[in-house]
Scaffold this active site. Structure first.
Site, PDB file in Angstrom:
ATOM      1  N   GLU A   1     -12.378   5.423   7.972  1.00 55.76           N
ATOM      2  CA  GLU A   1     -11.295   5.351   6.995  1.00 55.76           C
ATOM      3  C   GLU A   1     -11.898   5.526   5.599  1.00 55.76           C
ATOM      4  O   GLU A   1     -13.061   5.212   5.356  1.00 55.76           O
ATOM      5  CB  GLU A   1     -10.545   4.011   7.062  1.00 55.76           C
TER       6      GLU A   1
ATOM      7  N   ARG B   1     -15.463   3.796   5.800  1.00 60.54           N
ATOM      8  CA  ARG B   1     -15.143   2.388   6.053  1.00 60.54           C
ATOM      9  C   ARG B   1     -14.795   2.216   7.528  1.00 60.54           C
ATOM     10  O   ARG B   1     -13.979   2.957   8.060  1.00 60.54           O
ATOM     11  CB  ARG B   1     -13.968   1.961   5.172  1.00 60.54           C
ATOM     12  N   ASP B   2     -15.417   1.245   8.170  1.00 60.87           N
ATOM     13  CA  ASP B   2     -15.042   0.856   9.534  1.00 60.87           C
ATOM     14  C   ASP B   2     -14.194  -0.402   9.428  1.00 60.87           C
ATOM     15  O   ASP B   2     -14.708  -1.485   9.158  1.00 60.87           O
ATOM     16  CB  ASP B   2     -16.291   0.603  10.376  1.00 60.87           C
TER      17      ASP B   2
ATOM     18  N   ASP C   1       0.822  -1.208   0.000  1.00 62.14           N
ATOM     19  CA  ASP C   1       0.000   0.000   0.000  1.00 62.14           C
ATOM     20  C   ASP C   1       0.854   1.256   0.000  1.00 62.14           C
ATOM     21  O   ASP C   1       0.480   2.268  -0.592  1.00 62.14           O
ATOM     22  CB  ASP C   1      -0.915   0.025   1.229  1.00 62.14           C
ATOM     23  N   ARG C   2       1.991   1.192   0.689  1.00 63.54           N
ATOM     24  CA  ARG C   2       2.823   2.386   0.849  1.00 63.54           C
ATOM     25  C   ARG C   2       4.254   2.076   0.410  1.00 63.54           C
ATOM     26  O   ARG C   2       4.916   1.220   0.982  1.00 63.54           O
ATOM     27  CB  ARG C   2       2.805   2.842   2.319  1.00 63.54           C
TER      28      ARG C   2
ATOM     29  N   GLY D   1     -17.177  -2.822  12.426  1.00 65.43           N
ATOM     30  CA  GLY D   1     -18.505  -2.582  11.886  1.00 65.43           C
ATOM     31  C   GLY D   1     -18.658  -3.088  10.467  1.00 65.43           C
ATOM     32  O   GLY D   1     -17.851  -2.752   9.586  1.00 65.43           O
TER      33      GLY D   1
ATOM     34  N   ASP E   1     -20.572  -3.082   3.951  1.00 68.54           N
ATOM     35  CA  ASP E   1     -19.127  -3.324   3.974  1.00 68.54           C
ATOM     36  C   ASP E   1     -18.827  -4.748   3.504  1.00 68.54           C
ATOM     37  O   ASP E   1     -19.722  -5.520   3.164  1.00 68.54           O
ATOM     38  CB  ASP E   1     -18.583  -3.080   5.384  1.00 68.54           C
TER      39      ASP E   1
END
Length: 358
Positions: free
Chosen positions: A257, A273-274, A131-132, A278, A304
């Site tokens: 998020e 987004r949880d 991702d990074r 959640g 979700d």
């Protein structure tokens, strides 16, 4: 006539003819000289000449995107575009990307995306699952086109990003740097105008979709903190690329998020987004002074992934299959909600839009 007089007469006639011829030649020369003088004088004659230069530029219309209207009532959805990047990339030069999103000005729509600094089917495409990484950049291209080096525009160095247009220029937000000290760089019309430093030193991140602009101000939501527990969330208000106000949400037991935000009747609503606990999505709604309300989508149609089968909704986090998650969006309309979600309940496959009037 004796011969001498004949010779004298012929000579006199020849002399007269010669003199006349000479005079004609002199007259011709004088005529040419006078004519030339007149032309030269005309060429050098001073005359008033208008030499005003009109510089014409292609005018770019600037408008104020008010965002004061409510969402339009609709009965369904239609596909807008498809770039077929993977198929084209089998032969053409196409970027390895993730986190694509579309944002529109009043003149054009563009696809924004985070590259991995590599092309499909190239040696550098190996290992591009992080991702990074320092190779990631935010770029954009015309909507519907496969993202390639030939049609894409560099926007920012970033592994998390957002972008939007206020009616005058593009605002881009690109986050990069180490996990414990990332920085968001704000650009307005391509020029760096401000920065936001990580305030919790725990992977500062933002929407991965467009920010929202209302009456010349643009708004975004950022997260800093754990991805599986209580984190810190802030709303930022920006004008011409500079932060003019921010507020931290008082949101215990909430997890925000990758928010998807849209203007609605002069305010902004974000559905997020949880990733903590959640399977339904949290939302935050705020006005231009950053006065906000928070909640979870109460619908029993869960949005979700992963998620349980549809059932009884909850206005708090629905904990069944609540861990992890995926970016998504919903549109609140009246007492109902349009929910966008994967078709699968446990994998990121398929997509559907569902209207829940309750």
């Amino acid at each position: 006539m004796n011969p001498n007089r004949k010779i004298i007469t012929i000579g006199s006639i020849c002399m007269v003819i010669g003199i006349v011829s000479l005079m004609l030649q002199i007259g011709n020369i004088i005529s040419i000289w006078v004519s030339h003088s007149i032309q030269t004088e005309n060429q050098h004659q001073a005359e008033p000449i208008s030499n005003t230069n009109f510089l014409t530029e292609k005018a770019v219309a600037s408008v104020t995107l008010a965002g004061n209207s409510s969402l339009c009532p609709i009965s369904g959805w239609a596909i807008h575009s498809k770039d077929n990047g993977i198929r084209i990339g089998s032969k053409g030069d196409v970027f390895v990307i993730r986190e694509p999103f579309i944002s529109c000005s009043h003149l054009e729509c563009r696809t924004f995306f985070l590259t991995q600094g590599a092309l499909l089917n190239d040696k550098h495409s190996n290992g591009t699952v992080k991702d990074r990484s320092p190779h990631r950049t935010l770029m954009s291209c015309p909507v519907g086109e496969a993202p390639s080096p030939y049609n894409s525009r560099f926007e920012s160095v970033a592994w998390s990003a957002s972008a939007c247009h206020d009616g005058t220029s593009w605002l881009t937000i690109g986050i990069s740097g180490p996990d414990n000290g990332a920085v968001a760089v704000l650009k307005y019309n391509g020029i760096i105008t401000d920065t936001i430093k990580s305030w919790r030193n725990n992977i500062l991140r933002t929407q991965e979709s467009e920010c929202a602009c209302v009456n010349g101000s643009c708004f975004t939501v950022m997260t800093d903190g754990p991805s599986n527990g209580q984190a810190s969330y802030k709303i930022f208000k920006m004008e011409k690329g500079k932060v003019v106000k921010s507020v931290e949400l008082d949101a215990p037991n909430y997890h925000y998020e990758e928010c998807s935000c849209y203007p609605d009747a002069g305010e902004v609503t974000c559905v997020c987004r949880d990733n903590w606990h959640g399977s339904n999505r949290p939302w935050v709604s705020f006005n231009q002074n950053l006065e906000y309300q928070i909640g979870y989508i109460c619908s029993g149609v869960f949005g979700d992934n992963p998620r349980p089968n549809d059932g009884t909704g909850s206005c708090g986090p629905m904990s069944l299959n609540g861990a992890y998650g995926v970016k998504g969006f919903s549109f609140k309309y009246g007492n109902g909600v349009w929910i966008g979600r994967t078709k699968s309940t446990n994998s990121r496959s398929g997509f559907e839009m569902i209207w829940d009037p309750n």
